[in-house]
Every structure is written in C-alpha cells, then in structure tokens.
Scaffold this motif. Sequence first.
Motif: not given
Lengths: 112, 114
Positions: A1-30
């Motif tokens: 089936g269709n699903s979405v997996t994203q990284m666990e939080g919390p993400v704690t950053l200082s101002e002006e830091a670079f952010l990445t939050i990972n997300c992967t998915y499973t789905a049929t088609g597009y």
Amino acid sequence: GNSVTQMEGPVTLSEEAFLTINCTYTATGYPSLFWYVQYPGEGLQLLLKATKADDKGSNKGFEATYRKETTSFHLEKGSVQVSDSAVYFCALSNQAGTALIFGKGTTLSVSS
Amino acid sequence: SAVISQKPSRDICQRGTSLTIQCQVDSQVTMMFWYRQQPGQSLTLIATANQGSEATYESGFVIDKFPISRPNLTFSTLTVSNMSPEDSSIYLCSDLQEADTEAFFGQGTRLTVV
C-alpha cells in the motif's frame, strides 16, 4: 500500500543552521508529493509540492526535489529562523480527489 | 484555493457528552475529509464526507461514534459522540477538488475530554 516515512524528531537547530528533514515514500504509479507545516496551535498549511519526477517545490526558502529513483522528497532550508519552529509533515496523493497520506511529522525547534 | 473556517477552535467537554464541529468552505468543493490528530501523532483519516449521502468511514471509525453530515458542497459537520478522554485530539477538516491532489485544511478543533 501507499505510505510515507519521515525522520523522527525532534530536530533542534540554532538559527541560521542548515535543515534537512528526510522523507521517503512507497506508492504505485506517480504520486504527487507535499510538505505541510503546522505552527503551534494552528491547522496545516501547504508549504510546497511537486507533481512529477525531478520537480522541485519551493516556498519561503524551503525546497524539496521529487526523486523517483530514490522515492524521496527531502525538505531542505539553507538558513533556518526561529519562526520556522513547527511540525513538518510529508504527504502523498496517489490519485486526484482522494485523501492525502501523511508521514508521522517531524518537530523542528530553532533557537536564537 | 478554498478557505476553510472550522469551529469551535477548542473545547473542553465532559465525558459522555457529544460535540459537533462545523466546517464551512468559502466556495463549492467536491471532496471534504475529516481527520484526527492525537497528541504528538500524525493525521489519521476518519472519513470522507459525501454530499447528500452517508460518509465513507475508514477502518476503525464508525458512524455511531462519528456521525458526519454534508448537506451541500460548502458545509460539513463531524460529531464526536459519547466522548471519553481517549477522544481528546485535534480534529481537522480538509477540502479538495475532485480533479486536484492539493488539499486545504481548517485551523482544527482542539478537543479535551475530562
């Protein structure tokens, strides 16, 4: 089936830091892919979207690129602000007119 | 995009009572959905509100507990019936045009059952 997996939080950053939050998915088609943001005490707001492979969605300094080969849609921002503190949800839609499927959400906390 | 107004924004209710949440859209939309967001969790779809007919419920949700109305293309209600503390959640309505994939959300109703 269709699903979405994203990284666990919390993400704690200082101002002006670079952010990445990972997300992967499973789905049929597009599927169409989305990032929504939920600020404290509020509903969900659409942050950005991409509807086909290699599309890049962008808004408010945030970007995400639809990577079909890795089934990913990672959210990035080059310099976060305190006002970006919120919960971020990755979501997909596999068919027009159907409800979105959401990941579990990632809490971002940015300190000055 | 359709603007969604949801009310109440929050409520504290006694167990055993019922609460009706209203969702008003400023233009006609094909699809309306109701979600539940339990504390610290993601959104779980409760049901699709169908205009002029019974709602379509997801697994684990039943009409007796969450009756839904949708009398026209701009309005829907969700009732949380016979509430218990486990029903304490944020409830959100969402709209979507049938030909679209991008959904819009109301501001949510934060429900606390005591």
